[in-house]
Design a protein around this motif. Structure first.
Motif, PDB file in Angstrom:
ATOM      1  N   LEU A  39      -5.226 -32.106  63.929  1.00 16.91           N
ATOM      2  CA  LEU A  39      -5.405 -32.566  62.557  1.00 16.91           C
ATOM      3  C   LEU A  39      -6.895 -32.612  62.237  1.00 16.91           C
ATOM      4  CD1 LEU A  39      -4.145 -33.777  59.977  1.00 16.91           C
ATOM      5  CD2 LEU A  39      -4.239 -36.021  61.105  1.00 16.91           C
ATOM      6  N   GLY A  40      -7.267 -31.965  61.125  1.00 14.92           N
ATOM      7  CA  GLY A  40      -8.684 -31.871  60.775  1.00 14.92           C
ATOM      8  C   GLY A  40      -9.351 -30.653  61.364  1.00 14.92           C
ATOM      9  N   ALA A  41      -8.569 -29.614  61.605  1.00 12.55           N
ATOM     10  CA  ALA A  41      -9.082 -28.422  62.294  1.00 12.55           C
ATOM     11  C   ALA A  41     -10.143 -27.677  61.495  1.00 12.55           C
ATOM     12  CB  ALA A  41      -7.932 -27.469  62.615  1.00 12.55           C
ATOM     13  N   SER A  42     -10.183 -27.866  60.176  1.00  9.02           N
ATOM     14  CA  SER A  42     -11.166 -27.141  59.375  1.00  9.02           C
ATOM     15  C   SER A  42     -12.463 -27.912  59.191  1.00  9.02           C
ATOM     16  CB  SER A  42     -10.578 -26.802  57.997  1.00  9.02           C
ATOM     17  OG  SER A  42     -10.262 -27.990  57.280  1.00  9.02           O
ATOM     18  N   GLY A  43     -12.539 -29.123  59.711  1.00 12.64           N
ATOM     19  CA  GLY A  43     -13.773 -29.893  59.637  1.00 12.64           C
ATOM     20  C   GLY A  43     -14.784 -29.431  60.669  1.00 12.64           C
ATOM     21  N   PHE A  44     -15.946 -30.076  60.681  1.00 14.30           N
ATOM     22  CA  PHE A  44     -17.045 -29.619  61.531  1.00 14.30           C
ATOM     23  C   PHE A  44     -16.680 -29.718  63.012  1.00 14.30           C
ATOM     24  CE2 PHE A  44     -21.347 -29.112  63.019  1.00 14.30           C
ATOM     25  CZ  PHE A  44     -21.938 -28.331  62.040  1.00 14.30           C
ATOM     26  N   VAL A  45     -16.276 -30.898  63.462  1.00 12.31           N
ATOM     27  CA  VAL A  45     -15.898 -31.069  64.867  1.00 12.31           C
ATOM     28  C   VAL A  45     -14.544 -30.411  65.125  1.00 12.31           C
ATOM     29  CG1 VAL A  45     -15.476 -32.724  66.715  1.00 12.31           C
ATOM     30  CG2 VAL A  45     -17.217 -33.210  65.005  1.00 12.31           C
ATOM     31  N   GLY A  46     -13.673 -30.430  64.125  1.00 11.92           N
ATOM     32  CA  GLY A  46     -12.363 -29.819  64.283  1.00 11.92           C
ATOM     33  C   GLY A  46     -12.430 -28.354  64.641  1.00 11.92           C
ATOM     34  N   ARG A  47     -13.379 -27.637  64.061  1.00  8.60           N
ATOM     35  CA  ARG A  47     -13.515 -26.207  64.373  1.00  8.60           C
ATOM     36  C   ARG A  47     -13.935 -25.992  65.820  1.00  8.60           C
ATOM     37  NH1 ARG A  47     -13.923 -22.442  59.982  1.00  8.60           N
ATOM     38  NH2 ARG A  47     -13.534 -23.486  57.979  1.00  8.60           N
ATOM     39  N   TYR A  48     -14.806 -26.850  66.338  1.00  9.12           N
ATOM     40  CA  TYR A  48     -15.189 -26.719  67.746  1.00  9.12           C
ATOM     41  C   TYR A  48     -14.008 -27.032  68.660  1.00  9.12           C
ATOM     42  CZ  TYR A  48     -20.093 -25.898  66.773  1.00  9.12           C
ATOM     43  OH  TYR A  48     -21.273 -25.330  66.344  1.00  9.12           O
ATOM     44  N   THR A  49     -13.210 -28.016  68.274  1.00  7.88           N
ATOM     45  CA  THR A  49     -12.023 -28.343  69.065  1.00  7.88           C
ATOM     46  C   THR A  49     -11.029 -27.196  69.035  1.00  7.88           C
ATOM     47  OG1 THR A  49     -12.361 -30.662  68.429  1.00  7.88           O
ATOM     48  CG2 THR A  49     -10.242 -30.086  69.431  1.00  7.88           C
ATOM     49  N   ALA A  50     -10.795 -26.637  67.851  1.00  8.47           N
ATOM     50  CA  ALA A  50      -9.868 -25.509  67.720  1.00  8.47           C
ATOM     51  C   ALA A  50     -10.367 -24.302  68.504  1.00  8.47           C
ATOM     52  CB  ALA A  50      -9.702 -25.151  66.243  1.00  8.47           C
ATOM     53  N   ARG A  51     -11.663 -24.078  68.482  1.00 15.41           N
ATOM     54  CA  ARG A  51     -12.239 -22.940  69.215  1.00 15.41           C
ATOM     55  C   ARG A  51     -11.988 -23.078  70.710  1.00 15.41           C
ATOM     56  NH1 ARG A  51     -18.251 -22.275  67.662  1.00 15.41           N
ATOM     57  NH2 ARG A  51     -17.178 -21.977  65.661  1.00 15.41           N
ATOM     58  N   HIS A  52     -12.158 -24.286  71.220  1.00 17.73           N
ATOM     59  CA  HIS A  52     -11.917 -24.481  72.652  1.00 17.73           C
ATOM     60  C   HIS A  52     -10.437 -24.294  72.981  1.00 17.73           C
ATOM     61  CE1 HIS A  52     -12.754 -25.874  76.715  1.00 17.73           C
ATOM     62  NE2 HIS A  52     -11.625 -26.571  76.624  1.00 17.73           N
ATOM     63  N   LEU A  53      -9.550 -24.798  72.146  1.00 19.20           N
ATOM     64  CA  LEU A  53      -8.126 -24.614  72.391  1.00 19.20           C
ATOM     65  C   LEU A  53      -7.761 -23.131  72.372  1.00 19.20           C
ATOM     66  CD1 LEU A  53      -6.610 -27.522  70.274  1.00 19.20           C
ATOM     67  CD2 LEU A  53      -6.529 -27.307  72.767  1.00 19.20           C
TER      68      LEU A  53
END
Length: 403
Positions: free
Chosen positions: A13-27
């Motif tokens: 949740l929040g994948a398009s936010g600043f930290v969310g994108r880094y989390t999504a990238r790692h996943l």
């Protein structure tokens, strides 16, 4: 834990936010084949941009955290929700509660004492009943602190601890708009709520029952120790609350008299003194200014806005190194050295949150349920995961006496 009766294993949740994108990238880079990941947020268009950027075909779920029915549907559809949507006091309350009710594990990046205390009050008993792990603070706040103490305590033989100190040796990276806004929102609440003000200052705010008889911090953190100056670490008071909750959840295994603090080591001589003074003054000035409406209005125009962050170059060259020194009642002191070649607030935090979600889904964790801490919920499983992605979590004896 993965379950076939849910549509997804992880919803970010929040994948398009600043930290969310880094989390999504790692996943996208590191999640094993077969892990069913979806991303969620308010804007379907922005979620589509994330999918295109990462080259993934994950489901995209449009949901607003103020929509209780929508949040409940998302929680019921997945084994784990990992959320970067803060301030959590404003946007996380219903998400955590929906997960507790649905038996869905939950991980966030909160460094907000008021939010976590309210989550414990509302969700702990419910989550115990549904067998759910609600895990706050799965980023730079507070995984290095929490795992650092827990791993060192285990290496010391599990005996009670007299004192523990986290020392920031080096820290390079930027400050997020979300972090600033979380602090801003807490100070707004504390301005008009005396109980919230007391909570922010209480090292045992996240443990139930009376705590007046227990010791507080081991000093302010300001001063000179073994020839080196040090200043209080800005997140030390919150991380202390998380460490003491781990202590409480394990039956006070660290000892009810353990004193824990966090400091920034600034070196010796006049230069070290000047750096320590600047850090202490700057931290106090920022908190004071954000808590006073006229100066807060000025800062709001110059500080990063929510959803924003530093440049890609700042993040790319980020890193951190911390020492967590634990002094047991008997035996040799033990140190956990925690380092990572990542910006702590973005690249490193994205890895920590992503690996926390994967641990909750894939690892053979204990049946412990409730509002937990990273150490109690995942412990060595999470430490091992982080080690495979460039983190150092080395534990060893300290040859010198406590200071």
């Amino acid at each position: 834990m993965r379950t076939n009766d849910r549509d997804h294993d992880i919803v970010l949740l929040g994948a398009s936010g600043f930290v969310g994108r880094y989390t999504a990238r790692h996943l996208a880079r590191s999640a094993p084949d077969g892990v069913r990941i979806a991303i969620a947020g308010r804007s379907r268009a922005r979620l589509t941009d994330v999918k295109r950027e990462l080259g993934v075909d994950w489901p995209a779920i449009q949901v607003d955290t103020s929509d209780e029915a929508g949040v409940a549907r998302v929680a019921a559809s997945t084994a784990v929700i990992a959320t970067t949507v803060g301030p959590y006091l404003r946007y996380g309350t219903e998400v955590a509660a929906a997960c507790a009710r649905a038996g869905t594990s939950y991980a966030d990046l909160s460094g907000e004492s008021i939010f976590v205390a309210r989550s414990i009050e509302r969700n702990h008993a419910v989550a115990e009943t549904t067998g759910t792990k609600i895990v706050h603070s799965c980023g730079f706040d507070s995984i290095p602190s929490d795992l650092g103490v827990g791993l060192a305590h285990a290496a010391a033989g599990g005996v009670p601890i007299v004192a523990a100190t986290l020392k920031v040796r080096s820290l390079r990276g930027g400050i997020s708009g979300g972090t600033i806004d979380s602090l801003r929102q807490q100070l707004k609440v504390a301005k008009t709520d005396a109980s919230a003000r007391r909570l922010l200052a209480n090292p045992y705010a996240l443990t139930p029952g009376p705590s007046a008889r227990l010791p507080g911090q081991a000093g302010s953190g300001w001063g000179k120790v073994r020839g080196s100056w040090q200043a209080p670490f800005v997140m030390g008071s919150y991380n202390q609350q998380i460490v003491q909750r781990s202590n409480y959840l394990t039956g006070w295994s660290y000892g009810q008299l353990m004193q824990y603090r966090e400091v920034v080591a600034t070196g010796g001589g006049p230069a070290g003194f000047a750096r320590a003074g600047a850090i202490a003054l700057g931290t106090a000035s920022l908190v004071g200014a954000l808590g006073f409406p006229p100066t807060r209005a000025v800062l709001d125009r110059v500080l990063p806005s929510p959803g924003g962050g530093p440049s890609a170059d700042v993040i790319e060259h980020g890193r951190f190194a911390l020492d967590v020194d634990v002094y047991p009642v008997e035996g040799q002191p033990v140190r956990t050295r925690v380092t990572a070649p990542y910006d702590p607030g973005y690249g490193g935090t994205g890895v920590m949150l992503a690996e926390s979600a994967l641990s909750l889904v894939l690892d053979n964790l204990s049946d412990r349920a409730g509002v937990l801490t990273p150490m109690v919920a995942m412990g060595e499983h999470l430490a091992d995961r982080l080690r495979t992605h460039g983190f150092t979590l080395d534990v060893g004896p300290l040859p010198y006496p406590r200071s």
